[in-house]
Design an enzyme around this catalytic site. Structure first.
Site, PDB file in Angstrom:
ATOM      1  CD  GLU A  14       0.649   4.775  -7.465  1.00  0.00           C
ATOM      2  OE1 GLU A  14       1.157   5.887  -7.550  1.00  0.00           O
ATOM      3  OE2 GLU A  14      -0.356   4.442  -8.141  1.00  0.00           O
ATOM      4  CD1 TRP A  15      -4.577   3.257  -3.156  1.00  0.00           C
ATOM      5  CD2 TRP A  15      -3.727   5.221  -2.499  1.00  0.00           C
ATOM      6  NE1 TRP A  15      -4.164   3.115  -1.851  1.00  0.00           N
ATOM      7  CE2 TRP A  15      -3.639   4.308  -1.419  1.00  0.00           C
ATOM      8  CE3 TRP A  15      -3.259   6.525  -2.316  1.00  0.00           C
ATOM      9  CZ2 TRP A  15      -3.100   4.656  -0.194  1.00  0.00           C
ATOM     10  CZ3 TRP A  15      -2.723   6.869  -1.086  1.00  0.00           C
ATOM     11  CH2 TRP A  15      -2.639   5.939  -0.050  1.00  0.00           C
ATOM     12  N   GLY A  16      -3.070   4.733  -8.249  1.00  0.00           N
ATOM     13  CA  GLY A  16      -2.976   5.439  -9.521  1.00  0.00           C
ATOM     14  C   GLY A  16      -2.449   6.849  -9.425  1.00  0.00           C
ATOM     15  CG  ASP A  22      -9.430   2.206  -1.110  1.00  0.00           C
ATOM     16  OD1 ASP A  22      -8.432   2.003  -1.804  1.00  0.00           O
ATOM     17  OD2 ASP A  22      -9.406   2.221   0.135  1.00  0.00           O
ATOM     18  CG  ASP A  78      -2.345   0.400   0.913  1.00  0.00           C
ATOM     19  OD1 ASP A  78      -2.533   1.218  -0.007  1.00  0.00           O
ATOM     20  OD2 ASP A  78      -3.286  -0.062   1.600  1.00  0.00           O
TER      21      ASP A  78
END
Length: 400
Positions: free
Chosen positions: A187-189, A210, A154
């Protein structure tokens, strides 16, 4: 002599143009040739994880038929860990995991499944547990000792770190530990990981913030703190990224919400259909021990799963759109197409896919099979039409 020198230079040029992680036949070199399939604890259980719960979920994966349908990985997300010991080793919560992580991994492996674990690239995880920053090689050795086959890594509490360098370092650490381990970049883009994820040895990379268990809409976690997305928002965010996915490296639109109660069966079927068409990792996030039959039937539909796992490794793309009516298509090995007719609206619609949208000649006769109804619909020339419920899909395989 000149020829030999030129051949040597050409060989060295080839070697040094390869990603660093692949230059020495690294353990990770041939992982995730199709999108990973499995289960993760976060969407349903968040921090309420334990040894007994993970074991029972692994049992349920086998008993429910999910293992037979292709699901492999059982992944503990955040909150399994407590502060490090005096030597800096990461420590599992002794109350929740009294037998230790290795014993748990051994149990998962005994069922013919693979075991996954979670950490974070920052000083702390998203739930405030110890992160991996500064302990990458130490942690990788521990994960290998325990028998981890998959690491979700994460991006909370990372401050000024460079994302590409951080994940390259974690891949190098995993490979140095010697155990083949899928690396899930989470890393959520934020730093466009589809541009560099394959280069650093990532096997999948999150493309958005998310997912939450709803059809559509972006919501802040708290004022000024971004964000969570509904299913259709994530589909749209992935629409243009199809060229970056392929065997060993996949765009990850986040874990599945199928069965968690926030959407209708029609919407869950659409959700699962799109993840398959997008060649996304199929990581279930529901309670596998308590699945309603209709949820089980979605998650174990082998014909839809075959689209996701197709050996060609292409991500599908939007082929046509007119308001709330859409056609999406994915090229398959052998020359066929998987096609989704998609109705975004709340009212019933008829939608048509034309062969020209699939790069087929209009005069081509082709057989059409409905993948949810599991039946052949016959031969069609030039086009195929169907009526769709609101928020629904018709998913077919078109084969010349």
């Amino acid at each position: 002599m000149a020829l030999a020198r030129n051949l040597l230079l050409a060989f060295l040029g080839l070697i040094f143009s390869m990603p660093l992680w692949a230059q020495n036949s690294a353990p990770s070199a041939n992982l995730a040739l199709t999108p990973p399939m499995g289960w993760n604890s976060w969407n349903k259980f968040a921090c309420n994880v334990s040894e007994d719960m993970i074991k029972s979920m692994a049992d349920a994966m086998v008993k429910s038929g999910m293992k037979d349908a292709g699901y492999q990985y059982v992944v503990i997300d955040d909150c399994w860990q407590v502060p490090r010991d005096k030597q800096g080793n990461i420590v599992a919560d002794p109350q929740r995991f009294p037998s230790g992580i290795k014993a748990l991994a051994d149990y998962v492996h005994s069922l013919g499944l693979k075991f996954g674990i979670y950490s974070d690239a920052g000083s702390k995880t998203c739930a405030g547990r110890p992160g991996g920053l500064g302990h990458e090689y130490q942690d990788a050795l521990k994960y290998a000792e325990w028998g981890a086959d998959y690491l979700k890594y994460d991006w909370c509490n990372t401050t000024t770190q460079d994302a590409k360098a951080t994940y390259a370092n974690m891949r190098a650490a995993l490979d140095a530990a010697g155990r083949p381990t899928v690396l899930s970049i989470c890393e959520w883009g934020k730093h466009l990981p589809w541009l560099w994820g394959e280069e650093v040895g990532g096997n999948l990379w999150r493309t958005t913030d998310d997912i939450q268990d709803r059809w559509s809409g972006k919501k802040e976690w708290s004022p000024g703190k971004c964000c969570s997305f509904g299913v259709t928002d994530i589909i749209d965010a992935n629409a243009a990224l199809y060229s970056y996915a392929g065997p060993g490296h996949w765009n990850d639109p986040d874990m599945l919400e199928v069965g968690n109660g926030g959407m209708t069966i029609t919407e869950y079927r659409s959700h699962f259909s799109f993840w398959a068409l997008l060649a996304a990792p199929l990581i279930a996030g529901n309670d596998l021990r308590e699945m309603k039959p209709e949820i089980h039937d979605i998650l174990t539909n082998k014909e839809v799963i075959a689209v996701d796992q197709d050996a060609l490794g292409r991500q599908g793309r939007r082929a046509w759109k007119d308001g709330d009516s859409e056609v999406w298509a994915k090229a398959l090995a052998g020359g066929g197409r998987a096609v989704i007719l998609f109705n975004r609206s709340e009212t019933e619609k008829e939608i048509t896919v034309r062969w020209e949208d699939l790069d087929y000649p209009e005069s081509l006769p082709a057989s059409v099979r409905d993948l949810w109804e599991k039946k052949d619909l016959g031969k069609f020339t030039g086009k195929f039409s169907a009526r769709l419920a609101g928020h629904g899909v018709v998913m077919v395989r078109v084969r010349p």
